[in-house]
Enzyme design. Structure first.
Site, short mmCIF file in Angstrom:
data_model
loop_
_atom_site.label_atom_id
_atom_site.label_comp_id
_atom_site.label_asym_id
_atom_site.label_seq_id
_atom_site.Cartn_x
_atom_site.Cartn_y
_atom_site.Cartn_z
N ASN A 120 0.25 6.82 7.80
CA ASN A 120 -0.28 5.76 6.90
C ASN A 120 -1.44 5.11 7.28
OD1 ASN A 120 1.53 5.94 4.46
ND2 ASN A 120 3.12 4.85 5.65
N CYS A 141 4.66 11.81 1.91
CA CYS A 141 5.23 10.48 1.80
C CYS A 141 6.93 10.66 1.51
CB CYS A 141 4.80 9.70 0.85
SG CYS A 141 5.32 8.18 0.94
N HIS A 142 7.77 9.60 2.15
CA HIS A 142 9.21 10.03 1.88
C HIS A 142 9.63 9.37 0.64
CE1 HIS A 142 8.69 9.86 6.41
NE2 HIS A 142 7.57 8.84 6.27
N HIS A 162 2.61 5.50 -2.68
CA HIS A 162 3.44 4.15 -2.65
C HIS A 162 3.14 3.30 -4.07
CE1 HIS A 162 3.82 3.54 2.07
NE2 HIS A 162 4.28 4.63 1.68
#
Length: 432
Positions: free
Chosen positions: A148, A168-169, A198
């Site tokens: 990030n 991303c998770h 996000h």
């Protein structure tokens, strides 16, 4: 021998997840796992851990650590990036403590906000060095970016001509965790997610074809009467109509509505954990001392494949068995038609031996696109700041940040940026 290079391999637990996943894949057993990190002690820890894991899993991969980054990259087919420039001390401490002097509070500061801007500015030059090395020694490699701020760093690597996907998770667990929190079943679910990293949106969620949103919103409204960890996201869903992928502590600082010195009662009302990321960093540093023996020196170490996308992407490319992911890609051709084309968006993508094919999403509901654009503005100005090395672009990026602009005057924002530039010292290049 084909090679997977891991940059930032001193992140031992994350290296175990990603490369441990790869050890479970039959098609990757002849690969070399090339490890690189600037912290030699942590690099050695990861090498030992991965060799123990290899033995425990009867894998035939080769694990090798490198002190020379270019040699680690040489001939790589895939490059996994998990670096953090500046670490907790001094960089993260600086990102939080200097803004505090201006009354500007943050929760995570790794994506947007004043902390996210400066995390970008110190990471971009390192990424450009990676790109330079890759163009020389592995020009055809795929770059799997986990670092990030995701959108900006992925954009930078794409500008450098590197085949890059940002991972991303939060996408793959968004729907199931929402349903579990509301005590709804998670089987036979179909979900559609798109937006920016996000701040991607759960656009559709169905079970056996039935729209679950009416029941989700009803239960969420009831749950808001009690204190819980997801109050910001539920409030955004109530006001804007859709659930957002990343956590409430993250989203609290992406918007101008929640962390407000003028309304301090909102912190308690929405259960917002100020200074959450520094707290996590301190806990991780302390926990590592206890975990190290269990992970690094454990001769019986094993691993179950995680939900991280990395190994599935590499397997799909190696075997030509298609796999669907939520990936961060350039908005080329208007994949999301009401967001700018020069930005990185998070959309469903299909992976196979031919590479990564993003899918067309079309228009987001306008209120969601509008929220995304408030974050994209700061991202694009941050990229300009890094590429032109002009201070005025840093100022502009910060003045366009929703949370910073809602709290500080223009003069204070400029003064804060100058203080952060000074405090970061050699972690940043020289800005005009």
């Amino acid at each position: 021998m084909s090679k997977i290079t891991f940059l930032g391999a001193g992140s031992t637990v994350f290296a175990k997840n990603i490369l441990g996943d790869c050890m479970t894949v039959d098609a990757l057993q002849d690969f070399e796992f090339a490890l690189y990190d600037i912290d030699e002690e942590r690099l050695n820890d990861s090498e030992m851990m991965l060799n123990n894991l290899k033995n425990g899993m009867d894998s035939t991969v080769t694990v090798k650590s490198y002190k020379n980054r270019k040699e680690a990259l040489r001939g790589a087919k895939y490059v996994i990036n998990a670096i953090q420039v500046g670490g907790y001390d001094p960089a993260t401490i600086t990102d939080f403590e200097v803004p505090k002097k201006y009354g500007l509070r943050q929760t995570i500061a790794d994506t947007l906000g004043i902390g996210g801007i400066f995390r970008n500015l110190r990471t971009i030059p390192v990424m450009q060095e990676f790109a330079k090395d890759m163009k020389e020694v592995c020009p055809d490699a795929w770059f799997l970016n986990y670092t990030n701020p995701m959108a900006v760093l992925t954009n930078i690597m794409l500008k450098e001509g590197i085949k890059t996907i940002g991972l991303c998770h939060s996408v793959q667990v968004c729907a199931s965790e929402l349903l579990e929190a509301l005590e709804l079943p998670t089987d036979r679910i179909q979900a559609k997610i798109a937006g920016i990293n996000h701040m991607a949106w759960l656009l559709e969620i169905t079970r056996d074809g039935e729209d679950l949103y009416p029941e989700i919103k009803k239960r969420a409204k009831e749950k808001q009467k009690t204190t819980h960890d997801d109050m910001v996201r539920f409030e955004l869903m109530d006001k804007f109509g859709y659930y957002v992928t990343e956590s409430s502590e993250h989203n609290a600082e992406y918007h101008p509505y929640f962390i407000k010195s003028q309304y301090p009662e909102l912190i308690e009302k929405f259960n917002i954990p100020l200074d959450e990321y520094p707290r996590r960093c301190v806990n991780q540093i302390e926990d590592w001392q206890h975990m190290r023996d269990d992970i690094v020196n454990n001769q019986n170490l094993t691993h179950e494949r995680s939900h991280e996308y990395g190994s599935y992407i590499i397997e799909a490319m190696e075997t030509n068995k298609p796999y669907k992911i939520g990936g961060n890609v350039l908005n080329t051709g208007g994949l999301i038609s009401n967001l700018p084309e020069n930005t990185v968006v998070e959309v469903p993508c299909l992976v196979d031996a031919s590479g990564i094919a993003p899918t067309y999403v079309g228009e987001l509901p306008e209120q969601l696109a509008a929220l995304n654009r408030t974050n994209i503005n700061t991202q694009l100005l941050t990229i300009e700041a890094a590429l032109t090395q002009k201070k005025e672009k840093i100022y502009q990026a910060a003045m366009l940040d929703p949370h910073t602009a809602s709290e500080l005057s223009m003069d204070d924002i400029i003064s804060l940026c100058d203080d952060l530039i000074e405090a970061h010292g050699d972690w940043l290049p020289t800005y005009e």
